[in-house]
Design an enzyme around this catalytic site. Sequence first.
Site, mmCIF file in Angstrom:
data_model
loop_
_atom_site.group_PDB
_atom_site.id
_atom_site.type_symbol
_atom_site.label_atom_id
_atom_site.label_comp_id
_atom_site.label_asym_id
_atom_site.label_seq_id
_atom_site.Cartn_x
_atom_site.Cartn_y
_atom_site.Cartn_z
ATOM 1 N N HIS A 98 -4.446 -6.733 -5.150
ATOM 2 C CA HIS A 98 -3.469 -7.766 -5.080
ATOM 3 C C HIS A 98 -4.357 -9.150 -4.984
ATOM 4 C CE1 HIS A 98 -4.408 -6.548 -0.956
ATOM 5 N NE2 HIS A 98 -4.502 -7.614 -0.346
ATOM 6 N N HIS A 100 -4.170 -13.046 -3.612
ATOM 7 C CA HIS A 100 -3.282 -13.767 -2.667
ATOM 8 C C HIS A 100 -3.277 -15.424 -3.489
ATOM 9 C CE1 HIS A 100 -4.066 -11.731 1.184
ATOM 10 N NE2 HIS A 100 -4.886 -11.059 0.361
HETATM 11 P P1 AMP Z 1 -5.531 -8.012 2.269
HETATM 12 O O1 AMP Z 1 -6.250 -8.184 3.596
HETATM 13 O O2 AMP Z 1 -6.397 -8.672 1.001
HETATM 14 O O3 AMP Z 1 -5.347 -6.460 2.124
HETATM 15 O O4 AMP Z 1 -3.983 -8.414 2.412
HETATM 16 C C1 AMP Z 1 -3.059 -7.794 2.782
HETATM 17 C C2 AMP Z 1 -1.922 -8.710 2.968
HETATM 18 O O5 AMP Z 1 -0.575 -8.174 2.707
HETATM 19 C C3 AMP Z 1 -1.952 -9.508 4.416
HETATM 20 O O6 AMP Z 1 -2.033 -11.105 4.005
HETATM 21 C C4 AMP Z 1 -0.396 -9.311 4.756
HETATM 22 O O7 AMP Z 1 -0.131 -10.077 5.563
HETATM 23 C C5 AMP Z 1 0.459 -8.879 3.959
HETATM 24 N N1 AMP Z 1 1.344 -7.789 3.967
HETATM 25 C C6 AMP Z 1 0.954 -6.587 4.613
HETATM 26 N N2 AMP Z 1 2.426 -6.111 4.706
HETATM 27 C C7 AMP Z 1 3.359 -6.598 4.049
HETATM 28 C C8 AMP Z 1 4.627 -6.711 3.732
HETATM 29 N N3 AMP Z 1 5.247 -5.534 4.216
HETATM 30 N N4 AMP Z 1 5.100 -7.653 3.149
HETATM 31 C C9 AMP Z 1 4.363 -8.786 2.737
HETATM 32 N N5 AMP Z 1 3.087 -8.763 2.777
HETATM 33 C C10 AMP Z 1 2.598 -7.923 3.507
#
Ligand code: AMP
Length: 132
Positions: A98, A100
């Site tokens: 993903h 950001h």
């Molecule tokens: P990463 O640390 O790059 O893997 O980022 C994962 C992101 O996913 C974090 O910013 C979380 O806040 C976001 N996240 C986790 N669960 C959810 C969810 N159910 N809906 C939306 N965002 C999420």
Amino acid sequence: MDTIFDKIIQGEIPSTMIHEDKDCVVIMDINPVIKGHCLVISRKSYPTFTQCPQEELSHLMEIAKAADTKLRQVLHCDGTNIVINNGPAAGQEVPHLHIHVIPRYTGGEKVIFPHEVYQEGEMKSLGKKLDF
Ligand code: AMP
């Protein structure tokens, strides 16, 4: 095993989805760095950036650019951080590729990375090894 993003894509977990197409979805991050923070998520569950084929990466970047445009139009942000945490060592928590896209405003807090200092000649010799 399905990741939390697989479950979101399959509709098993609710999300606020702001875009979807055949290769990716864009959702609002539930725990935003700044309100409007969204995530461009590949439909296929590549664990990291490194495993994703080039063509799909190009599409994800195109959609990240569209998200950047939308954030600027709607929130009037002055910039964005476009971030991929590539692997657990880089802080990636969800093992499903993903991107950001985080709105940023003039005068807001700077993203701070720690810094190291090269010894004399070290940067050049490392640069030679890393040349490609
Ligand atoms: P990463 O640390 O790059 O893997 O980022 C994962 C992101 O996913 C974090 O910013 C979380 O806040 C976001 N996240 C986790 N669960 C959810 C969810 N159910 N809906 C939306 N965002 C999420």
